[in-house]
Design a protein around this motif. Sequence first.
Motif, mmCIF file in Angstrom:
data_model
loop_
_atom_site.group_PDB
_atom_site.id
_atom_site.type_symbol
_atom_site.label_atom_id
_atom_site.label_comp_id
_atom_site.label_asym_id
_atom_site.label_seq_id
_atom_site.Cartn_x
_atom_site.Cartn_y
_atom_site.Cartn_z
ATOM 1 N N LYS A 115 0.644 -1.273 -0.149
ATOM 2 C CA LYS A 115 -0.055 0.007 -0.047
ATOM 3 C C LYS A 115 0.537 1.326 -0.065
ATOM 4 O O LYS A 115 0.700 2.357 -0.679
ATOM 5 N N ASP A 134 1.106 4.124 -2.835
ATOM 6 C CA ASP A 134 1.102 5.626 -2.572
ATOM 7 C C ASP A 134 1.955 6.489 -3.092
ATOM 8 O O ASP A 134 1.872 7.596 -3.814
ATOM 9 N N TYR A 193 1.863 9.289 -6.067
ATOM 10 C CA TYR A 193 2.431 10.520 -6.060
ATOM 11 C C TYR A 193 3.205 10.946 -7.347
ATOM 12 O O TYR A 193 3.224 12.008 -8.151
ATOM 13 N N MET A 221 3.639 11.236 0.586
ATOM 14 C CA MET A 221 2.707 10.131 0.631
ATOM 15 C C MET A 221 1.471 10.296 0.964
ATOM 16 O O MET A 221 0.522 9.692 0.719
ATOM 17 N N GLY A 278 0.023 11.186 -2.561
ATOM 18 C CA GLY A 278 -0.222 10.100 -3.180
ATOM 19 C C GLY A 278 -1.386 9.350 -2.686
ATOM 20 O O GLY A 278 -1.965 8.417 -3.652
ATOM 21 N N GLY A 279 -1.556 9.066 -1.512
ATOM 22 C CA GLY A 279 -2.782 8.096 -0.784
ATOM 23 C C GLY A 279 -3.952 8.795 -1.119
ATOM 24 O O GLY A 279 -4.931 7.883 -1.215
#
Length: 554
Positions: free
Chosen positions: A57, A61, A65, A191, A194-195
């Motif tokens: 995961k 992410d 990004y 992060m 990206g998440g």
Amino acid sequence: MVDKIWLDKYPEGVTQDLQYGDYESVLDVFDNACKKYADRPAFHNMGVTITYGELDKLSADFAAYLQNHTTLVKGDRIAVQMPNLIQYPIVVFGAMRAGLVVVNTNPLYTTREMEHQFNDAGCKALVALANFGDSVADVLPKTGIKHVIITQVADMQPTLKRVLMNFVIKHIKKMVPDFTIKGAVSFTSAMAKGGAANFKSGSEPKADDIAVLQYTGGTTGVAKGAMLTHKNLVSNMLQMDFILRTLRPGQEVAITPLPLYHIFSFTVNCLGMMSHGACNVLITNPRDIPGFVKELSSHRFTVFTGLNTLFVALMNNPDFKSIDFSSLKITIAGGMALQKAAADKWEAMTGNRIAEGFGMTETSPVVCVNPPHAIQVGTIGIPVPGTDIKIVDEDENEVPVGESGELCVRGPQVMKGYWQRDEATKETMTKDGEWLKTGDVALLQEDGFLRIVDRKKDMILVSGFNVYPNEVEDVACTHPAIVECAAVGVPDDKSGEAVKLFVVRSDDGLTKEQVIAHCKENLTGYKVPKFVDFRNDLPKTNVGKILRRELRGQ
């Protein structure tokens, strides 16, 4: 050797044939591990553990990004410059999932070394540790890097602890310099962004695509990027199953003190342990021996990778002998020659024998290793499966068993070549283009084990890191009071070898301390001369080439 006299030394069931299965790329290894061992710990560092499922995961992410918040496209190069932190595998696998080529970079590089590597590789992005931010800020204007992501040591800690630890590291311990990089993004921010974005698959690499540009020095002193393909790395990972095949899937704990940006640790620990679902315990600062020993006491570890100087330093710590080694199955040494005294002492203290191997950046890196069931201290073992070796004379004629010559290698782990250096690639291969010349003088014993006799090249090996005399000499000679100089390796109890510099000076007022200080400004610590010897002249050939061999031992 054509007759492959080492084949009978393989453990039962091991053959020369490599079984790739569904593995075409490093990402295939990654995907398989994340699915098969989703709930098992993958990496542990400074009290934080992430599972394979979490790594899946988090790396997605980071990939998201890169895909949604940068201009990077498939095939672009991204430099990764950090010690052993959990951020490293997240960034590396995230970058690969976004289709990028990873450029492993030593965080201790000087700005001169960074500038060369970033420009030579054509890096478009950089992920760096804040502790080295001032050097990054200095070098960026001289490069083509467009995207910078800065991480801090404690970025993977829980929120409150992260804030506190990063504050202490920066403001109390003063380990993070003040710097300003326009447009730089924090790792935590990247992060988070990206998440919230979507990771788009579809950048799956092919076997012959470059996975990593791994920089290594050369006899010219110019660092060159070895193009290691996905097949190179996957092959070498599978070849290492030669000695890792007894590991229990999802049950092992590997101590990982060598930096993951070093090819030995990258392949053996980051990839090899992953394929078995093992947990890598990342040691951020292995030079802190008391802290290292304390960390060891917290784990029931089963695998240990390291090098001679590290083993010696650990065994000299009074608390090391109190560690529980009952679970330790495999100890692997690489990077530099393993001394018999160190090997014997390790066995006496841990009850485990060290399996020494041999490799080089250009071979991803493992060529040979001692099989755990038949270790011969003082040898580099036997070739890993799928690998051919031959030993040749100066005319590239194969020599008989028992005679020394240059060790040549052929196998699926041999690099694609040097990045944008066709001539350098050609020079490191035999005339027929079939074999990689290692530059090491070796002999094949009658029992099939290989022994390194000497190094053909002038390379100096300091704590497992290559130091090339020309680079040291080029830097030293920029001092206005140095007329000429020559760098050689001399034995050193702590680092195996140390750099000694012979100097002809134009000013008698120049001191050894000034020479060393000058070198420190432009060379990574392990490359800096430990000894300086002033001479009126240096031995030379009739065409004026300095004879380093005549200076060795002086």
